[in-house]
Design a protein around this motif. Structure first.
Motif, PDB file in Angstrom:
ATOM      1  N   ARG A 132       0.848  -1.201   0.000  1.00 22.95           N
ATOM      2  CA  ARG A 132       0.000   0.000   0.000  1.00 22.95           C
ATOM      3  C   ARG A 132       0.877   1.242   0.000  1.00 22.95           C
ATOM      4  O   ARG A 132       0.729   2.150  -0.812  1.00 22.95           O
ATOM      5  CB  ARG A 132      -0.894  -0.005   1.249  1.00 22.95           C
ATOM      6  CG  ARG A 132      -1.785   1.243   1.381  1.00 22.95           C
ATOM      7  CD  ARG A 132      -2.545   1.271   2.713  1.00 22.95           C
ATOM      8  NE  ARG A 132      -1.682   1.430   3.872  1.00 22.95           N
ATOM      9  CZ  ARG A 132      -1.169   2.595   4.281  1.00 22.95           C
ATOM     10  NH1 ARG A 132      -1.437   3.705   3.630  1.00 22.95           N
ATOM     11  NH2 ARG A 132      -0.378   2.648   5.345  1.00 22.95           N
ATOM     12  N   CYS A 133       1.853   1.317   0.936  1.00 23.68           N
ATOM     13  CA  CYS A 133       2.687   2.501   1.073  1.00 23.68           C
ATOM     14  C   CYS A 133       4.040   2.084   1.629  1.00 23.68           C
ATOM     15  O   CYS A 133       4.113   1.487   2.688  1.00 23.68           O
ATOM     16  CB  CYS A 133       2.024   3.504   2.012  1.00 23.68           C
ATOM     17  SG  CYS A 133       3.084   4.918   2.395  1.00 23.68           S
ATOM     18  N   CYS A 137       2.651   4.831   6.074  1.00 24.55           N
ATOM     19  CA  CYS A 137       2.035   5.980   6.729  1.00 24.55           C
ATOM     20  C   CYS A 137       0.662   5.565   7.259  1.00 24.55           C
ATOM     21  O   CYS A 137       0.151   4.515   6.928  1.00 24.55           O
ATOM     22  CB  CYS A 137       1.893   7.142   5.744  1.00 24.55           C
ATOM     23  SG  CYS A 137       0.596   6.871   4.521  1.00 24.55           S
ATOM     24  N   HIS A 162       3.520  14.025   1.346  1.00 24.08           N
ATOM     25  CA  HIS A 162       3.632  12.580   1.136  1.00 24.08           C
ATOM     26  C   HIS A 162       2.521  12.073   0.235  1.00 24.08           C
ATOM     27  O   HIS A 162       1.368  12.442   0.399  1.00 24.08           O
ATOM     28  CB  HIS A 162       3.572  11.868   2.482  1.00 24.08           C
ATOM     29  CG  HIS A 162       3.441  10.380   2.360  1.00 24.08           C
ATOM     30  ND1 HIS A 162       4.491   9.581   1.990  1.00 24.08           N
ATOM     31  CD2 HIS A 162       2.379   9.555   2.517  1.00 24.08           C
ATOM     32  CE1 HIS A 162       4.080   8.332   1.947  1.00 24.08           C
ATOM     33  NE2 HIS A 162       2.804   8.283   2.259  1.00 24.08           N
ATOM     34  N   CYS A 164       1.267   8.313  -1.084  1.00 29.22           N
ATOM     35  CA  CYS A 164       1.542   6.883  -0.897  1.00 29.22           C
ATOM     36  C   CYS A 164       1.997   6.254  -2.211  1.00 29.22           C
ATOM     37  O   CYS A 164       1.397   6.482  -3.250  1.00 29.22           O
ATOM     38  CB  CYS A 164       0.281   6.159  -0.434  1.00 29.22           C
ATOM     39  SG  CYS A 164      -0.241   6.642   1.205  1.00 29.22           S
TER      40      CYS A 164
HETATM   41 ZN   LIG Z   1       1.655   6.689   2.570  1.00 28.39          ZN
END
Ligand SMILES: [Zn+2]
Ligand SMILES: [Zn+2]
Length: 418
Positions: A132-133, A137, A162, A164
């Motif tokens: 996902r990231c 995060c 940021h 992702c």
């Molecule tokens: Zn993220």
């Protein structure tokens, strides 16, 4: 988990050795060498009193081993990773990559967990998170990099927010193989009962998707390369006709060109700024056509002249291709520079391709021309067997089949529709 299983509970032994008793207890494996470690002591005499002493000694040993076991059971994953790295024989460039993933990704996420607690579920949830990231995060917006240290308005300064971006499946697979290596070692060292990585699911590997340039595009690419300069043209031509790997190309020295037998001998590889042997099954001699031979002879003469004009001496040890900053050919062409230059050239021609596709180009062209798979695989240095190799074959054959269909299609009489 956690407790020592009955089979492994240390029993120890007391044996008569001449006029004394030997007390001996298995204390687990040496974490470094993997060899069994025994606690040993000798008690004088063989009478009842001596036996009692020996029994006491053995009990002392057991306490010691149990203490050690419980200490080991609280070993953190970080420590297991460090110990595994320290004791395994990993090639330098690979080690560097591993250290990067361990320090930046694995340790911050689960490094503080006791190895005993690391299980398939924990690993799978880490993989899902990373997909996902990569920064893992919490989903709330935040500024990744501020443009200034003083207090400021981030919107005004356009600080980097940021966004992702998930890790590639292949990267997560690499993280999995690191964890699997370290946890496998932890199991061998008896810090855990089994390696949980064997149970964990990792992301699927994307099948290779050969998208080689068409013959017309290949012709334009090689033409443009020769227009840029003859050395570069020869390099692109050679990769196109041999399908050699980038590392093999950069590591190629003149003594590997067999000008009389018209063969090229590939056995060295240039990886991570170091020369190393090509994997044994990939060492190979491949035949070159006469046009390629002519180009290579011309190239050799050109390089020899250039080296001499620089006051150097031409020897067969010199690298066949080199970057612009090392005209003496004592340094290989940097693999990244080759890739970049090729990419820039293709971009200028508006051809969407990259260097690796030239290897696929060779393979599919040969297969389409009717050369058998074994010969093609041999030329490209695939030793046969192995899951990766088989998947690449399948992809080549599919690409070549697509081409064959197109050729046939283009030669069919056009049907007139009313
Ligand atoms: Zn993220
Ligand atoms: Zn800011």
């Amino acid at each position: 988990m956690g407790r020592v299983s009955a089979a492994r509970r240390p029993k120890g032994s007391i044996r008569e050795r001449g006029n004394s008793l030997q007390v001996r207890l298995y204390a687990g494996q040496d974490p470094v060498t993997g060899k069994p470690v025994y606690l040993v002591d000798t008690v004088r005499g063989t009478d009842v009193a001596a036996y009692r002493k020996a029994e006491n000694k053995l009990a002392e040993f057991r306490t010691q081993v149990n203490k050690q076991r419980s200490a080991e059971s609280s070993v953190e994953l970080s420590f297991a990773l460090d110990e595994w790295l320290r004791t395994s024989d990993i090639e330098d460039s690979t080690r560097k990559t591993y250290v990067g993933y361990i320090e930046r990704t694995i340790k911050p996420a689960i490094g503080g967990q006791p190895v005993k607690k690391v299980n398939a579920r924990m690993m799978e949830s880490l993989y899902t998170e990373l997909r996902r990231c990569r920064a893992r995060c919490d989903g709330k917006p935040y500024i990744e990099k501020h443009k200034s240290r003083d207090s400021h308005d981030c919107a005004e300064k356009k600080c980097k927010a940021h966004k992702c971006s998930g890790m590639a499946a292949s990267t997560v697979r690499q993280i999995h193989s690191i964890l699997s290596g370290a946890l496998g070692a932890a199991a061998r060292w008896e810090w855990i009962d089994t390696n949980p990585a064997l149970m964990a699911r990792r992301p699927k590997q994307k099948p290779p998707e050969p998208d080689p340039p068409t013959p017309a595009q290949a012709a334009r690419l090689v033409e443009e390369a020769f227009r840029m300069d003859d050395d570069w043209g020869t390099l692109v031509w050679l990769v196109m006709t041999t399908g050699m790997r980038r590392g093999e190309l950069c590591g190629l020295r003149f003594n590997r060109l067999e000008l009389d037998t018209e063969m090229i001998h590939l056995r060295r590889n240039w990886v991570g700024g170091k020369e190393k042997d090509t994997k044994t099954h990939q060492i190979r001699r491949i035949a070159l056509d006469s046009e390629t031979m002519t180009l290579l002879r011309e190239h050799r003469a050109r390089v020899a002249e250039r080296v001499r004009s620089l006051g150097g001496e031409f020897t067969d040890d010199l690298f066949v291709f080199t970057g612009t900053r090392t005209p003496d050919h004592k340094e290989p062409y940097s693999p990244n520079a080759v890739t970049q230059r090729y990419k820039d050239m293709a971009d200028r021609l508006s051809i969407k391709t990259h260097l690796k596709q030239l290897r696929h180009y060779s393979a599919t062209e040969l297969l389409t021309a009717g050369v058998d798979l074994r010969t093609v695989a041999g030329r490209l240095g695939h030793g046969g067997g192995g899951a990766t190799t088989l998947r690449v074959y399948a992809a080549w054959v599919a690409a070549s089949d697509r081409k064959a269909a197109e050729i046939l299609g283009s030669r069919m009489p056009k049907r007139v529709r009313n």
